[in-house]
Design a protein around this motif. Structure first.
Motif, short mmCIF file in Angstrom:
data_model
loop_
_atom_site.label_atom_id
_atom_site.label_comp_id
_atom_site.label_asym_id
_atom_site.label_seq_id
_atom_site.Cartn_x
_atom_site.Cartn_y
_atom_site.Cartn_z
N GLY A 102 -1.86 5.25 -19.05
CA GLY A 102 -1.72 5.43 -20.49
C GLY A 102 -2.02 4.13 -21.19
O GLY A 102 -2.38 3.13 -20.56
N LYS A 103 -1.89 4.13 -22.49
CA LYS A 103 -2.14 2.91 -23.25
C LYS A 103 -1.05 1.89 -22.92
O LYS A 103 0.12 2.09 -23.22
N ARG A 104 -1.47 0.80 -22.26
CA ARG A 104 -0.57 -0.29 -21.86
C ARG A 104 0.52 0.20 -20.91
O ARG A 104 1.62 -0.36 -20.87
N VAL A 105 0.24 1.23 -20.13
CA VAL A 105 1.17 1.76 -19.15
C VAL A 105 0.45 1.87 -17.81
O VAL A 105 -0.70 2.32 -17.75
N PHE A 106 1.15 1.48 -16.70
CA PHE A 106 0.50 1.40 -15.40
C PHE A 106 1.41 1.97 -14.32
O PHE A 106 2.62 2.04 -14.47
N ASP A 107 0.78 2.41 -13.23
CA ASP A 107 1.48 2.69 -11.99
C ASP A 107 1.18 1.54 -11.04
O ASP A 107 0.03 1.11 -10.92
N PHE A 108 2.22 1.06 -10.37
CA PHE A 108 2.08 -0.12 -9.51
C PHE A 108 2.56 0.21 -8.11
O PHE A 108 3.63 0.80 -7.93
N GLU A 109 1.76 -0.14 -7.10
CA GLU A 109 2.15 0.11 -5.71
C GLU A 109 1.84 -1.13 -4.88
O GLU A 109 0.79 -1.75 -5.02
N ILE A 110 2.78 -1.48 -4.00
CA ILE A 110 2.61 -2.64 -3.14
C ILE A 110 3.11 -2.28 -1.74
O ILE A 110 4.00 -1.44 -1.59
N GLU A 111 2.50 -2.88 -0.73
CA GLU A 111 2.89 -2.61 0.64
C GLU A 111 3.36 -3.89 1.32
O GLU A 111 2.77 -4.95 1.13
N THR A 112 4.42 -3.78 2.13
CA THR A 112 4.94 -4.91 2.89
C THR A 112 5.11 -4.49 4.34
O THR A 112 5.13 -3.30 4.66
N PHE A 113 5.24 -5.48 5.22
CA PHE A 113 5.44 -5.23 6.64
C PHE A 113 6.92 -5.32 7.00
O PHE A 113 7.66 -6.13 6.46
N LYS A 114 7.32 -4.49 7.93
CA LYS A 114 8.62 -4.63 8.59
C LYS A 114 8.37 -4.48 10.08
O LYS A 114 7.90 -3.43 10.54
N THR A 115 8.64 -5.50 10.86
CA THR A 115 8.35 -5.49 12.29
C THR A 115 9.60 -5.12 13.08
O THR A 115 10.69 -5.65 12.84
N LYS A 116 9.42 -4.20 14.00
CA LYS A 116 10.50 -3.82 14.92
C LYS A 116 10.05 -4.12 16.34
O LYS A 116 8.90 -3.86 16.71
N LYS A 117 10.95 -4.68 17.13
CA LYS A 117 10.61 -5.02 18.51
C LYS A 117 10.58 -3.78 19.39
O LYS A 117 11.47 -2.94 19.34
N GLY A 118 9.53 -3.70 20.23
CA GLY A 118 9.46 -2.65 21.23
C GLY A 118 9.84 -3.24 22.59
O GLY A 118 10.41 -4.31 22.68
N PHE A 119 9.51 -2.50 23.64
CA PHE A 119 9.81 -2.98 25.00
C PHE A 119 8.85 -4.09 25.40
O PHE A 119 7.68 -4.09 25.03
N THR A 120 9.35 -5.05 26.16
CA THR A 120 8.54 -6.14 26.65
C THR A 120 8.79 -6.32 28.14
O THR A 120 9.94 -6.32 28.58
N LEU A 121 7.70 -6.46 28.91
CA LEU A 121 7.81 -6.67 30.34
C LEU A 121 8.37 -8.06 30.64
O LEU A 121 7.90 -9.02 30.03
#
Length: 369
Positions: A350-369
């Motif tokens: 719209g006039k002077r109106v916006f949709d804003f989207e941002i992405e971030t990382f979240k790391t989870k540990k898996g199995f490690t030998l």
């Protein structure tokens, strides 16, 4: 004999660590200088003159790590203001230094100049500064983006929420909420003060009543007699996602996102080949060394106005971003997130109106030998 400056700054100037602040100077002695020495905080820097006998020294390359000792971390991720302590100032993001500048000559004579300089962890917009909308010669300032004629801050009713205020010296900040007609006096000390309006534990700043919706705060720094207008928007829903980030002005910004998505992916760490027989008996036997799982968090805010978009510029450029979570006992927990470069989308709806989207990382540990 004296040090003569063609470029210098006032002791009242507050300089940013993210920009180049260069001293340019020479001596009024006719003899050609051999070198100059700049000393502060126990360190010395020796400079050679140019062919005309002039010297230049850039603070940016030598001061940033000294001001930003915490590496942009927020030392106040967990506060409790129920005991009456709602202003925090432990020296983070601010430094006043005493600088000695000496010019040496072969004849053993020396010119010496001393001055104090003040710095805060921030980045000034050169265009705004050149247009005269921003001054470095200030004795007090709200460390939020200035949009139009006021500052803006938003959050939910159940989260820690604060704003940062720079003060040249000890002062008193009078806060008046015109929406609720309540007033409180806030003591300030030299440097960057974090003023908490609420701590996310059910405690708020005593004497200042905040309501859901828009709160129009009028703030008066009594020593400088400077008046500031801060619009604080409190959103009552506790199911929204809140991000906090270190902004370009040297404080922390907040934004409430209406929607959050979470996508998962995994990455194998590697393989070990553990079977080597003769060629005709070879049977490949690969063993995985483990895997890491990565969660990609998407935060969306719809119908964002220009005031909020200006604040979100600081989020895009920030080196430190936190997501607000809630512990099982109801207390807040800030978890750091890494902004995924390039994964930011703005759509004008719209006039002077916006949709804003941002992405971030979240790391989870898996199995490690």
């Amino acid at each position: 004999m004296a040090v003569v400056f063609t470029k210098n700054y006032l002791e009242t100037d507050i300089l940013s660590t993210g920009n180049h602040w260069i001293l340019k100077y020479s001596s009024d002695v006719a003899e050609s200088p051999t070198y100059s020495r700049v000393a502060f905080l126990g360190e010395t820097f020796n400079l050679d003159p140019d062919p005309s006998g002039n010297f230049s020294f850039d603070f940016k390359t030598s001061i940033s790590d000294k001001v930003n000792a915490s590496n942009f971390n927020d030392p106040h991720n967990d506060v409790d203001i129920s005991g009456g302590t709602y202003v925090y100032n432990n020296g983070e993001g601010y430094l006043r230094i005493f600088v000695s500048i000496s010019i040496f000559f072969n004849a053993s004579q020396t010119n010496v100049y001393t001055q104090e300089y003040r710095f805060k962890t921030s980045v000034y917009d050169d265009e705004v500064y050149q247009l005269g909308h921003k001054s470095i010669d200030v004795k007090s300032d709200v460390l939020l983006p200035y949009v139009g004629d006021k500052y803006y801050l938003q959050g939910t009713s159940t989260q820690p929420l604060d704003f940062s205020f720079y003060s040249y010296e000890a002062d008193v900040l009078v806060l008046f909420n015109a929406t609720t007609s309540t007033t409180v006096n806030v003591p300030l000390s030299e440097g960057v003060n974090r003023v908490f309006l609420q701590d996310g534990r059910g405690n708020s700043l005593t004497g200042l009543t905040m309501v859901d919706g828009i709160n129009e705060l009028q703030m008066l720094a009594t020593d400088t007699n400077e008046l500031y207008d801060l619009q604080v928007t409190i959103k009552g829903s506790s199911c929204c996602s809140v991000l906090k980030w270190f902004n370009l002005e040297g404080g922390f910004g907040y934004h409430v996102f209406q929607h959050k998505t979470e996508d998962y992916s995994s990455k194998t760490k590697g393989f070990i080949e553990n079977d080597y027989n003769t060629f005709d008996e070879y049977d490949s036997n690969l063993v995985s060394t483990g895997a890491d799982m990565i969660s990609l968090l998407g935060f969306t805010s719809i119908r964002v106005d220009e005031n909020q978009m200006t604040a979100l510029e600081g989020l895009i450029a920030s080196p430190k971003v936190y997501q607000l979570l809630t512990k099982s006992d109801g207390s807040p927990l800030w978890k750091e997130r890494v902004f995924k470069q390039g994964e930011m989308r703005i759509k004008q709806t719209g006039k002077r109106v916006f949709d804003f989207e941002i992405e971030t990382f979240k790391t989870k540990k898996g199995f490690t030998l």
